[in-house]
Write a protein that holds these residues in place. Structure first.
Motif, PDB file in Angstrom:
ATOM      1  N   GLN A 449       0.855  -1.257  -0.199  1.00 20.30           N
ATOM      2  CA  GLN A 449      -0.028  -0.091  -0.011  1.00 20.30           C
ATOM      3  C   GLN A 449       0.968   1.235   0.030  1.00 20.30           C
ATOM      4  OE1 GLN A 449      -2.772  -0.148   3.378  1.00 20.30           O
ATOM      5  NE2 GLN A 449      -3.467  -2.121   2.630  1.00 20.30           N
ATOM      6  N   TYR A 450       0.641   2.293  -0.939  1.00 20.43           N
ATOM      7  CA  TYR A 450       1.245   3.257  -0.774  1.00 20.43           C
ATOM      8  C   TYR A 450       0.540   4.490  -1.056  1.00 20.43           C
ATOM      9  CZ  TYR A 450       1.341   4.395  -5.910  1.00 20.43           C
ATOM     10  OH  TYR A 450       0.760   4.435  -7.203  1.00 20.43           O
ATOM     11  N   SER A 451       1.063   5.679  -0.622  1.00 18.93           N
ATOM     12  CA  SER A 451       0.404   7.086  -0.934  1.00 18.93           C
ATOM     13  C   SER A 451       1.447   8.040  -1.300  1.00 18.93           C
ATOM     14  CB  SER A 451      -0.295   7.363   0.075  1.00 18.93           C
ATOM     15  OG  SER A 451       0.567   7.699   1.359  1.00 18.93           O
ATOM     16  N   LEU A 452       1.257   9.140  -2.389  1.00 21.39           N
ATOM     17  CA  LEU A 452       2.088   9.966  -2.983  1.00 21.39           C
ATOM     18  C   LEU A 452       1.536  11.223  -2.820  1.00 21.39           C
ATOM     19  CD1 LEU A 452       4.454   9.667  -5.605  1.00 21.39           C
ATOM     20  CD2 LEU A 452       2.868  11.932  -5.396  1.00 21.39           C
ATOM     21  N   SER A 453       1.980  12.059  -1.937  1.00 20.52           N
ATOM     22  CA  SER A 453       1.505  13.604  -1.822  1.00 20.52           C
ATOM     23  C   SER A 453       2.666  14.621  -2.464  1.00 20.52           C
ATOM     24  CB  SER A 453       1.348  13.751  -0.276  1.00 20.52           C
ATOM     25  OG  SER A 453       0.905  15.241  -0.071  1.00 20.52           O
ATOM     26  N   ALA A 454       1.949  15.099  -3.390  1.00 24.56           N
ATOM     27  CA  ALA A 454       3.033  16.003  -4.310  1.00 24.56           C
ATOM     28  C   ALA A 454       2.775  17.490  -3.941  1.00 24.56           C
ATOM     29  CB  ALA A 454       3.004  15.940  -5.777  1.00 24.56           C
ATOM     30  N   SER A 455       3.903  18.325  -3.683  1.00 25.09           N
ATOM     31  CA  SER A 455       3.641  19.506  -3.375  1.00 25.09           C
ATOM     32  C   SER A 455       3.590  20.457  -4.810  1.00 25.09           C
ATOM     33  CB  SER A 455       4.779  20.128  -2.725  1.00 25.09           C
ATOM     34  OG  SER A 455       6.014  19.967  -3.675  1.00 25.09           O
ATOM     35  N   VAL A 484       6.323  10.143  -0.002  1.00 28.29           N
ATOM     36  CA  VAL A 484       5.626   8.814  -0.488  1.00 28.29           C
ATOM     37  C   VAL A 484       5.881   7.958   0.923  1.00 28.29           C
ATOM     38  CG1 VAL A 484       6.010   6.880  -1.904  1.00 28.29           C
ATOM     39  CG2 VAL A 484       6.633   9.107  -2.791  1.00 28.29           C
ATOM     40  N   PHE A 485       4.545   7.352   1.005  1.00 27.43           N
ATOM     41  CA  PHE A 485       4.663   6.666   2.353  1.00 27.43           C
ATOM     42  C   PHE A 485       4.244   4.977   1.654  1.00 27.43           C
ATOM     43  CE2 PHE A 485       3.389  10.827   3.890  1.00 27.43           C
ATOM     44  CZ  PHE A 485       4.067  10.661   4.867  1.00 27.43           C
ATOM     45  N   VAL A 486       5.131   4.077   1.926  1.00 29.01           N
ATOM     46  CA  VAL A 486       5.012   2.720   1.714  1.00 29.01           C
ATOM     47  C   VAL A 486       4.788   1.693   2.504  1.00 29.01           C
ATOM     48  CG1 VAL A 486       5.732   0.952   0.076  1.00 29.01           C
ATOM     49  CG2 VAL A 486       6.391   3.399  -0.394  1.00 29.01           C
ATOM     50  N   LYS A 487       3.850   0.799   2.748  1.00 30.91           N
ATOM     51  CA  LYS A 487       3.368  -0.197   3.732  1.00 30.91           C
ATOM     52  C   LYS A 487       3.420  -1.514   3.062  1.00 30.91           C
ATOM     53  CE  LYS A 487       0.590  -1.411   7.348  1.00 30.91           C
ATOM     54  NZ  LYS A 487      -0.654  -1.184   8.108  1.00 30.91           N
ATOM     55  N   VAL A 488       4.087  -2.596   3.518  1.00 32.94           N
ATOM     56  CA  VAL A 488       4.231  -3.983   2.817  1.00 32.94           C
ATOM     57  C   VAL A 488       4.157  -4.924   4.063  1.00 32.94           C
ATOM     58  CG1 VAL A 488       5.881  -3.119   1.114  1.00 32.94           C
ATOM     59  CG2 VAL A 488       6.662  -3.911   3.245  1.00 32.94           C
TER      60      VAL A 488
END
Length: 494
Positions: A449-455, A484-488
């Protein structure tokens, strides 16, 4: 008036005195109160006279003989009816409580009498209920030259307690001090049931083992101290529901830091059966603290500092690959590892691991399934040891499912888990998260699972591009500054 008082006074006097006599000698003469109060003064005087006679007779019996009378000879103490009391005092059989002479035959005779004692019916089919018979060692120290065993199997509800048993110099090196084995069992399934060994000090004198239990049911070992064994402190074979609690076990009597620790040998407890429990037990010297080769056993409140794993020792060894079904909780692994071969359904929680002690998963056929390692504390010496280590010297792990290693607290060791999260910050089109330092299994990530937050005002396209060798690669369609936050997760397939 004087006549009236003369008639009344004796009656009142009697009423005042009689309760005292009733309290003290009610068992001798019982005078209903209504007889005195309802009768005449003459009747009361007659009854008082009779009462005085009985009182005098009682005094003549109870009073000690005069100096002119011959002293009565004392009555001999009645011999103890052992079978009637269900308690067998070993000194009455000739056992020497000082430990100076051999007491083997005397102890075996007491055991034989207890085994043939009065029966209260049956427990399991074929096992005679001995009604709670007790073999009382009377706090003595007894020397034996061969194992103590029952002359026959098929008995239950009996206790041996309260003393020290020591092997003599000619005790067999391959035997155990107390041996509950099959000697002509009449039971179709079990040898013994509900035998209790309590408050015993067992010294094997480096000549054999302590206690051996074979194919028996509901056996209690409580508050024992077992030492100087060369094979096993306690050996449980087949059967089930042997409970070992509040017991101290050690080949050598030490409290740690022994200069000869590298030479410790033997096994503290060997469980070769199912459904047993070890509770509040200390194993302070042995090559292996607890060896488990049977399913569905529970280990709780155990302190193992039997032999440091750095010296080749093991605290708890689970040698039953393929179906472990063991729970280890609230225990203390003191410089000693837990080793599990191909664990299937193994739970380890709420335990403390000191001195770089760890959990080793040893692959035999490459299987690990249904494994929980949670809520433990690990304390090490900053040597880079991992809290969970894989031993793949025989085979790599290939079948991995339902493995959950998490929520462990670590100090001075490397944390390992089956799930992890990494945060990345930078500018670019590619973000690479390396999970090799924390994930247990190599090249295994099942869920991401990941999320990306761009400025800024850009909204780039992004995608998970690669998951291999415990690396996760995320790419964007254009260069951006982003978090970027990544969970495995490694252990769950469903």
């Amino acid at each position: 008036m004087k006549t009236t008082m003369a008639r009344i006074s004796p009656l009142w006097l009697m009423l005042l005195i009689m309760p005292c006599f009733f309290v003290t000698y009610a068992y001798k003469v019982k005078l209903p109160l209504r007889t005195i109060s309802g009768g005449t003064h003459h009747d009361a005087m007659l009854q008082l006279t009779a009462f005085k006679v009985s009182f005098a007779e009682h005094n003549s019996i109870a009073s000690p003989p005069s100096s002119f009378s011959p002293s009565p000879s004392p009555s001999p103490m009645p011999s103890q009816d052992l079978k009637k009391s269900h308690e067998y005092l070993v000194t009455l059989y000739g056992a020497d409580p000082t430990g100076n002479s051999d007491s083997t035959d005397a102890l075996l005779a007491a055991i034989a009498d207890a085994a043939k004692g009065p029966s209260k019916g049956f427990l399991m089919n074929g096992i005679i209920d001995l009604g709670g018979a007790q073999i009382n060692l009377q706090g003595g120290n007894y020397l034996i030259s061969k194992p103590l065993h029952f002359p026959m199997a098929g008995v239950g509800n009996l206790m041996i307690h309260g003393g020290t048993i020591k092997a003599s110099n000619n005790f067999p090196s391959n035997k155990n001090l107390i041996d509950l084995s099959n000697f002509g069992s009449t039971s179709p399934s079990y040898n013994y049931e509900y035998i209790t060994l309590k408050d015993l000090f067992l010294d094997s004198n480096f000549k054999g083992g302590g206690i051996s239990i074979t194919n028996s049911l509901r056996i209690n070992i409580d508050n024992c101290y077992i030492t100087h064994f060369i094979t096993n402190g306690i050996l449980v074979q087949s059967g089930h529901e042997t409970y070992i609690r509040n017991t101290f076990i050690g080949q050598h009597i030490t409290a740690g830091g022994d200069k000869n620790e590298r030479k410790f040998s033997g096994i503290g407890i060997s469980l070769q059966g199912n459904d047993n429990a070890i509770t509040d037990v200390v194993i302070f010297s042995a090559n292996i603290g607890i060896m488990i080769t049977g399913q569905a056993n529970t280990i709780s409140g155990v302190h193992c500092y039997n032999k440091a794993s750095g010296f080749g020792g093991t605290g708890i060894y689970l040698k039953l690959p393929g179906l472990t079904q063991t729970r280890i909780v609230n225990s203390y692994m003191d410089y000693t590892n837990i080793v599990a071969e191909d664990p299937v359904q193994l739970h380890i929680s709420s335990s403390f691991f000191l001195g770089d002690a760890k959990i080793v998963l040893k692959s035999i056929k490459g299987i690990v399934n249904g494994l929980n390692i949670v809520d433990n504390m690990f304390s090490g010496s900053n040597h880079g040891d991992e809290i969970v280590k894989l031993d793949t010297s025989i085979s790599p792990f290939k079948q991995i499912d339902q493995v959950f290693v998490a929520r462990n607290v670590v100090n001075g060791m490397n944390l390992k888990a089956t799930s992890a999260m990494i945060s990345l910050h930078g500018n670019g089109t590619s973000w690479i998260a390396d999970f090799n330092k924390i994930l247990i299994f190599p090249n295994l990530i099942r869920n991401v699972q990941y999320s990306l937050s761009a400025s800024g005002n850009t909204f780039p396209n992004h995608a998970l591009r690669n998951v291999s060798h415990n690396f996760v690669v995320i790419e964007t369609s254009e260069a951006v500054t982003a978090n970027v936050f990544v969970k495995v997760d490694q252990g769950i397939t469903s």
